[in-house]
Design a protein around this motif. Structure first.
Motif, PDB file in Angstrom:
ATOM      1  N   THR A   1     100.542  50.084  54.590  1.00  0.00           N
ATOM      2  CA  THR A   1     101.500  48.967  54.612  1.00  0.00           C
ATOM      3  C   THR A   1     101.479  48.160  55.909  1.00  0.00           C
ATOM      4  OG1 THR A   1     103.212  50.447  55.433  1.00  0.00           O
ATOM      5  CG2 THR A   1     103.113  50.127  53.040  1.00  0.00           C
TER       6      THR A   1
ATOM      7  N   CYS B   1      93.849  38.736  49.413  1.00  0.00           N
ATOM      8  CA  CYS B   1      94.839  37.685  49.133  1.00  0.00           C
ATOM      9  C   CYS B   1      95.566  37.942  47.817  1.00  0.00           C
ATOM     10  CB  CYS B   1      94.168  36.313  49.081  1.00  0.00           C
ATOM     11  SG  CYS B   1      93.626  35.749  50.693  1.00  0.00           S
TER      12      CYS B   1
ATOM     13  N   ILE C   1      98.006  34.012  55.773  1.00  0.00           N
ATOM     14  CA  ILE C   1      98.986  35.067  55.502  1.00  0.00           C
ATOM     15  C   ILE C   1      98.451  36.435  55.907  1.00  0.00           C
ATOM     16  CG2 ILE C   1     100.300  33.921  53.681  1.00  0.00           C
ATOM     17  CD1 ILE C   1      98.524  35.467  51.660  1.00  0.00           C
ATOM     18  N   VAL C   2      97.159  36.540  56.064  1.00  0.00           N
ATOM     19  CA  VAL C   2      96.558  37.811  56.459  1.00  0.00           C
ATOM     20  C   VAL C   2      95.742  37.606  57.731  1.00  0.00           C
ATOM     21  CG1 VAL C   2      94.941  39.628  55.799  1.00  0.00           C
ATOM     22  CG2 VAL C   2      96.359  38.545  54.050  1.00  0.00           C
TER      23      VAL C   2
ATOM     24  N   PHE D   1     100.962  44.631  56.179  1.00  0.00           N
ATOM     25  CA  PHE D   1      99.719  44.436  55.445  1.00  0.00           C
ATOM     26  C   PHE D   1      99.819  45.204  54.131  1.00  0.00           C
ATOM     27  CE2 PHE D   1      95.271  45.476  54.396  1.00  0.00           C
ATOM     28  CZ  PHE D   1      94.697  44.218  54.486  1.00  0.00           C
ATOM     29  N   VAL D   2      99.132  44.722  53.113  1.00  0.00           N
ATOM     30  CA  VAL D   2      99.075  45.436  51.838  1.00  0.00           C
ATOM     31  C   VAL D   2      97.640  45.917  51.639  1.00  0.00           C
ATOM     32  CG1 VAL D   2      99.369  45.266  49.343  1.00  0.00           C
ATOM     33  CG2 VAL D   2     100.866  43.936  50.871  1.00  0.00           C
TER      34      VAL D   2
ATOM     35  N   THR E   1      95.108  47.309  49.377  1.00  0.00           N
ATOM     36  CA  THR E   1      95.026  47.433  47.923  1.00  0.00           C
ATOM     37  C   THR E   1      93.810  48.239  47.490  1.00  0.00           C
ATOM     38  OG1 THR E   1      94.972  46.187  45.844  1.00  0.00           O
ATOM     39  CG2 THR E   1      93.674  45.291  47.643  1.00  0.00           C
TER      40      THR E   1
ATOM     41  N   HIS F   1      98.146  40.495  48.408  1.00  0.00           N
ATOM     42  CA  HIS F   1      99.296  39.983  49.147  1.00  0.00           C
ATOM     43  C   HIS F   1     100.159  39.074  48.289  1.00  0.00           C
ATOM     44  CE1 HIS F   1      97.403  41.855  52.552  1.00  0.00           C
ATOM     45  NE2 HIS F   1      98.522  41.685  53.209  1.00  0.00           N
TER      46      HIS F   1
END
Ligand SMILES: [Zn+2]
Length: 206
Positions: free
Chosen positions: A32, A109, A12-13, A45-46, A48, A112
């Protein structure tokens, strides 16, 4: 179930560019999205922030972490890093650095998945800052738990499995955390786990 194809290696990333294969150092990370400097491809993308509760063994991390887990809302994911650490991760600096990289990927992860990551376990700010994937995280807030020499000595003596020869080195490590710059320090000497967890929770706004 039909077929036996292996799942794609994509996750996912993507840290490296999935379009042109350019490496992580060529990626520009924004809040983002990530944009490849090589081919300009953008992907969501997140980025964090991370709360990292650290300190010497015996400083009270695990106990405070357990209370913290009950106090914080479901938006937080609290990970006791001792639970994911193997003895082979702590053989030398290289294996330890790759363990920190593993934690960094885990944190990404968690973000996300829509959660706020909180790590509880030993690491130092520079071990994070030296990571090639460091730009993929936002701000890391290090919260260092420490106590007095006498109190740490008392706590370590209660750990019957701990080799007595390790105590002087751990006392030194505790002193380093006690004076470490750029971290929020919490003295656990006379504090209950509830007090410590409350102080951490207040810092997180949770
Ligand atoms: Zn690219």
């Amino acid at each position: 179930m039909e077929g036996s194809a292996m799942p794609s290696s994509r996750t996912i990333v993507d840290f490296a560019c999935p379009a042109c294969g350019a490496g992580v150092k060529t990626q520009r990370v924004a809040a983002t999205y990530v944009q490849c400097r090589e081919c300009s491809t953008r992907r969501p993308f997140v980025r964090t922030d991370l709360i990292n509760v650290t300190g010497c063994p015996g400083a009270g991390k695990t106990t405070a972490g357990r209370v913290l887990l009950r106090r914080l809302g479901p938006e937080f994911v609290v990970v006791d890093t001792d639970l994911v650490c193997q003895p082979t991760d702590n053989v030398d600096e290289r294996t330890w650095n790759s363990f920190i990289e593993c934690l960094l990927r885990l944190v990404v992860c968690i973000a996300h998945g829509g959660h706020r990551p909180v790590l509880v376990g030993y690491s130092t700010p520079w071990q994070w800052d030296d990571q090639p994937l460091r730009p993929f995280l936002g701000r890391i807030r290090h919260i260092a738990l420490y106590c007095s020499d006498a109190e740490l000595d008392r706590r370590l003596r209660q750990r019957e499995w701990l080799d007595a020869r390790e105590r002087p080195g751990l006392l030194d490590l505790n002193r380093r955390f006690r004076t470490m710059p750029d971290v929020h320090r919490i003295d656990t000497t006379g504090a209950s786990p509830d007090d410590v967890a409350a102080e951490i929770a207040a810092l997180l706004g949770g």
